[in-house]
Design a protein around this motif. Sequence first.
Motif, mmCIF file in Angstrom:
data_model
loop_
_atom_site.group_PDB
_atom_site.id
_atom_site.type_symbol
_atom_site.label_atom_id
_atom_site.label_comp_id
_atom_site.label_asym_id
_atom_site.label_seq_id
_atom_site.Cartn_x
_atom_site.Cartn_y
_atom_site.Cartn_z
ATOM 1 N N ARG A 140 38.320 40.110 30.146
ATOM 2 C CA ARG A 140 38.120 40.472 31.553
ATOM 3 C C ARG A 140 39.454 40.850 32.203
ATOM 4 N NH1 ARG A 140 32.980 39.006 32.995
ATOM 5 N NH2 ARG A 140 33.408 39.243 35.211
ATOM 6 N N ASN A 143 40.575 44.357 31.029
ATOM 7 C CA ASN A 143 39.806 45.454 31.611
ATOM 8 C C ASN A 143 39.792 45.415 33.144
ATOM 9 O OD1 ASN A 143 38.275 46.982 29.296
ATOM 10 N ND2 ASN A 143 38.168 44.812 28.767
ATOM 11 N N VAL A 145 38.399 43.507 35.290
ATOM 12 C CA VAL A 145 37.072 43.384 35.895
ATOM 13 C C VAL A 145 37.036 42.159 36.801
ATOM 14 C CG1 VAL A 145 35.981 44.502 33.936
ATOM 15 C CG2 VAL A 145 36.161 42.019 33.973
ATOM 16 N N ASN A 158 28.479 45.891 38.272
ATOM 17 C CA ASN A 158 29.163 46.634 37.202
ATOM 18 C C ASN A 158 30.590 46.113 36.998
ATOM 19 O OD1 ASN A 158 26.895 48.299 36.861
ATOM 20 N ND2 ASN A 158 27.615 49.703 38.461
ATOM 21 N N ASP A 159 30.739 44.793 37.026
ATOM 22 C CA ASP A 159 32.023 44.125 36.801
ATOM 23 C C ASP A 159 33.062 44.464 37.863
ATOM 24 O OD1 ASP A 159 31.322 42.606 34.626
ATOM 25 O OD2 ASP A 159 31.862 44.145 33.169
ATOM 26 N N LYS A 160 32.637 44.894 39.035
ATOM 27 C CA LYS A 160 33.550 45.191 40.132
ATOM 28 C C LYS A 160 33.107 44.429 41.378
ATOM 29 C CE LYS A 160 36.231 48.263 38.088
ATOM 30 N NZ LYS A 160 37.680 48.008 37.894
ATOM 31 N N THR A 303 42.152 47.059 42.465
ATOM 32 C CA THR A 303 41.040 47.103 41.505
ATOM 33 C C THR A 303 39.757 47.583 42.175
ATOM 34 O OG1 THR A 303 40.651 44.744 41.966
ATOM 35 C CG2 THR A 303 41.968 45.300 40.014
ATOM 36 N N HIS A 304 39.641 47.430 43.486
ATOM 37 C CA HIS A 304 38.474 47.910 44.242
ATOM 38 C C HIS A 304 38.926 48.294 45.657
ATOM 39 C CE1 HIS A 304 38.882 43.531 44.507
ATOM 40 N NE2 HIS A 304 38.395 43.599 45.717
#
Length: 512
Positions: A140, A143, A145, A158-160, A303-304
């Motif tokens: 994790r 990636n 996530v 979706n891992d976000k 990341t987001h």
Amino acid sequence: MGQIVGYERVSSNEQAINQNALKQQDHRIQEYGVDMVIQDIESGADPDREGFNHLLDLVSQGKVDEIVSTRWDRLTRNELVYLQFKAILKASNVKLTLLDQGEVDLSTAFGELSADMQAMFAVHERRMLKERVQRGCEYRRFNKVAWTRAPWGYGIKNDKYVLDTEPIICILEDRPQNFLELYDEPDTSPLLLSISKSQIAREAVDVFLQTRRTRKVLRYLYLKYGVERKKGTGETGNGQEGDKKRTKGTNLVLSKELLFWSAGGNLKEWLENPVLRGHTAYKKYKKRGSKKDPKDWEMHYDTHPDQRLISDEEFQEIQEILKSNARQIGTPGKTFYLTGLVICERCGHKCVLKRNADYQYYGCRNSTIGCSNRKCIRIEKIDEAIINQLFNRANEIALAPDGLQEEALETSELSILKQQLQELEKILEMNPTHILKKTQYDLQKEIESQSNQANNDNFVQATAMQLIRRPEARKKTFWYTLTLEERDIIYDKLVRKIAILDGEVVSVDLTI
């Protein structure tokens, strides 16, 4: 004659996933027939379990003839604890029955070998589980996530991390005029003007920036969204008077659908969560579960970024407010805009606010236990010294060259790190090894972290400079007409500390 004691245990994770896990163990052990049951909700690897320690105390006191549990891994997953537990059982001649593995016979070599193998399988299973979890965490992190649990106001898709925009509540005062016509509308209908968790979360941030106190935010949210608990009586069972018990009304704040922070500390921790700023943090906890210092977290930035709840600028202001709140000392309800800033010149400790019917004043908190600085000073006198210092500083800055007013020098440590990175990049061009690339990554992250901290300091400094450079700051009347709330904010930005001694202000240390 000793008792037959049942021992039941689940980990907190097991309890969260399957709330009937403990009930299932209890049912089987009660069916076997025991005199008492001891329970733990802790990891089997933890040697310091309250229930398990109580069980060992009863065994040592000779009050137990037989222990009943379901499996070895319910008793322990720690090899050292197993060896100690086995020695205690052999010394006290206590019988051990495991419902899934049969009676444990420690009186023979074969029986002890069988027990050792069963216990070691439990230890091995824990090691394998730990290894799987570790590999999953590494995957994790690699990636970038979302971590396993989203903060309040967010979900994971979706891992976000994504803002939770699903409507959960409607406020009566906001209902449309034709609300009766909307009776058959689904809960998610936009016509109902429903509010989502992400909207409430943003509202909490706005209220905090305005009120500057976590408890005031909670009070606001409870009044707006919660339903006050009502105490009363209600009949149960056959309706007889003796069956009446106290009941409580619904509280939406504590319901599963809404459920937000129940204490100021929880809200503070939430405000500091990097997820709210579009970042993801890994390795936040130590092995024993306590949280690391944020500077030791493994941070992955942006990341987001499209799901931010607060901006970086707002976060800097939030940090300053929380830092200011942490300085507040004294009796609850007796904090003030100067509390935490006033220092005893003699002993160096923070002074406390004291009051009588007519005056408010500060005095050394150690004046009755060793410090000779026993004379207090009235707030008006402290304010006068602060205003004089701010007034003089404002006029000094107004006469200084513009370049000196907003100069921001890079720290020497940050400069050295950047120089090291440049040299390392030259070496990488000739020899791109994995170790050098890892060093490059670590250096980049350290520079990024220190740059962010420098930007934080610059933001705070710039804010203070903007305040002191206002034209009205060069007039004493401006400072004297500030309200208590305005002084709370402005003094927090401009004043570092005020030293007092024998009823007088010795010095006023400003941040600019």
